[in-house]
Design a protein around this motif. Sequence first.
Motif, PDB file in Angstrom:
ATOM      1  N   MET A 106       4.513  37.735  77.970  1.00 30.89           N
ATOM      2  CA  MET A 106       4.854  39.081  77.442  1.00 30.89           C
ATOM      3  C   MET A 106       3.589  39.909  77.272  1.00 30.89           C
ATOM      4  SD  MET A 106       7.603  40.825  76.081  1.00 30.89           S
ATOM      5  CE  MET A 106       8.583  39.326  75.962  1.00 30.89           C
ATOM      6  N   PRO A 111       6.493  45.135  68.541  1.00 31.59           N
ATOM      7  CA  PRO A 111       7.828  45.719  68.370  1.00 31.59           C
ATOM      8  C   PRO A 111       7.838  46.884  67.394  1.00 31.59           C
ATOM      9  CG  PRO A 111       7.960  43.329  68.324  1.00 31.59           C
ATOM     10  CD  PRO A 111       6.504  43.662  68.365  1.00 31.59           C
ATOM     11  N   GLN A 128      11.114  44.210  80.013  1.00 31.68           N
ATOM     12  CA  GLN A 128      10.814  43.094  79.107  1.00 31.68           C
ATOM     13  C   GLN A 128      11.313  43.410  77.705  1.00 31.68           C
ATOM     14  OE1 GLN A 128       6.370  42.317  80.628  1.00 31.68           O
ATOM     15  NE2 GLN A 128       7.089  40.877  79.081  1.00 31.68           N
ATOM     16  N   GLU A 135      14.855  42.761  77.362  1.00 29.30           N
ATOM     17  CA  GLU A 135      15.048  41.305  77.267  1.00 29.30           C
ATOM     18  C   GLU A 135      14.725  40.829  75.850  1.00 29.30           C
ATOM     19  OE1 GLU A 135      16.462  37.883  78.398  1.00 29.30           O
ATOM     20  OE2 GLU A 135      16.530  39.723  79.598  1.00 29.30           O
ATOM     21  N   TYR A 136      13.604  41.317  75.320  1.00 31.05           N
ATOM     22  CA  TYR A 136      13.226  41.001  73.945  1.00 31.05           C
ATOM     23  C   TYR A 136      14.346  41.378  72.991  1.00 31.05           C
ATOM     24  CZ  TYR A 136      11.205  41.897  69.319  1.00 31.05           C
ATOM     25  OH  TYR A 136      10.987  41.947  67.971  1.00 31.05           O
ATOM     26  N   THR A 158      17.268  38.977  73.126  1.00 29.48           N
ATOM     27  CA  THR A 158      17.062  37.620  72.628  1.00 29.48           C
ATOM     28  C   THR A 158      16.506  37.548  71.220  1.00 29.48           C
ATOM     29  OG1 THR A 158      14.845  37.470  73.599  1.00 29.48           O
ATOM     30  CG2 THR A 158      16.687  36.770  74.968  1.00 29.48           C
ATOM     31  N   GLU A 159      15.734  38.538  70.816  1.00 28.34           N
ATOM     32  CA  GLU A 159      15.037  38.442  69.533  1.00 28.34           C
ATOM     33  C   GLU A 159      15.640  39.280  68.420  1.00 28.34           C
ATOM     34  OE1 GLU A 159      12.438  36.301  69.131  1.00 28.34           O
ATOM     35  OE2 GLU A 159      12.790  35.668  71.201  1.00 28.34           O
TER      36      GLU A 159
END
Lengths: 107, 107
Positions: free
Chosen positions: B1, B6, B98, B101-102, B105-106
Amino acid sequence: MLNMEPIDVFKALSNETRLNILQWLKEPEKHFPKQGAHLPKEVSIKGGVCVGDIQEKADASQSTVSQYLNMMQKAGLLESVRYGQWTYYRRNEEFILQLAEYFKTEI
Amino acid sequence: MLNMEPIDVFKALSNETRLNILQWLKEPEKHFPKQGAHLPKEVSIKGGVCVGDIQEKADASQSTVSQYLNMMQKAGLLESVRYGQWTYYRRNEEFILQLAEYFKTEI
DNA sequence: TTGACATATCGAAAAAAATCGATATATAAT
DNA sequence: ATTATATATCGATTTTTTTCGATATGTCAA
């Protein structure tokens, strides 16, 4: 999901403690071992954690945490269930799923 | 990454104008008809729009827009290419992918 | 080299958000 | 009813963010 205001969502996510809370609530039993201690078995508040437990872990004042949770709920990220004198907050997974979809297509 | 913070990303997204800019840049030729007017054909700055054009559409001061773009670039959302006296900004699609995607999933 | 233009940065004022302690409200237990 | 506990809200202060005009920097053209 009705009524998503991306700006409010992003503001709610723009704070480390709030972001932590959201992530802790992905695995409540892991991060809040005492979770649901007040609840009789017949009441199911799956995944919900009460304000006091969250406050303890977040290490901020009671009013601050209460306001954080309220803000995150208004944004749509959380939902709350009141049981007796406790308010249990949990993730609004349906909303968060839509949010991820929004993110993928609109951002 | 790729070095993602964030919180900084969400802060960058917590403003209507900045969010608009990001979305305008998904379809530069649609939202910035004059796009690339200064560029000779042999130079390719695909999808990039210069600060002045963005400022005009965003309806904020020159310094504000410059700072917005800088902030979004630092967060990772944009990348810039300088050509002569112009700076062209475009989306960092790899990063944004990305990010999605983060998010999935996060968050 | 000078003047014109595009963009970046600085410094300050205004607006908004964060944060807390105090207090209010709601429920529970005695 | 009274007291205790959990959470919400209020009011005020501090901190951060926004936003701008002024100015600096960098580039081009004459």
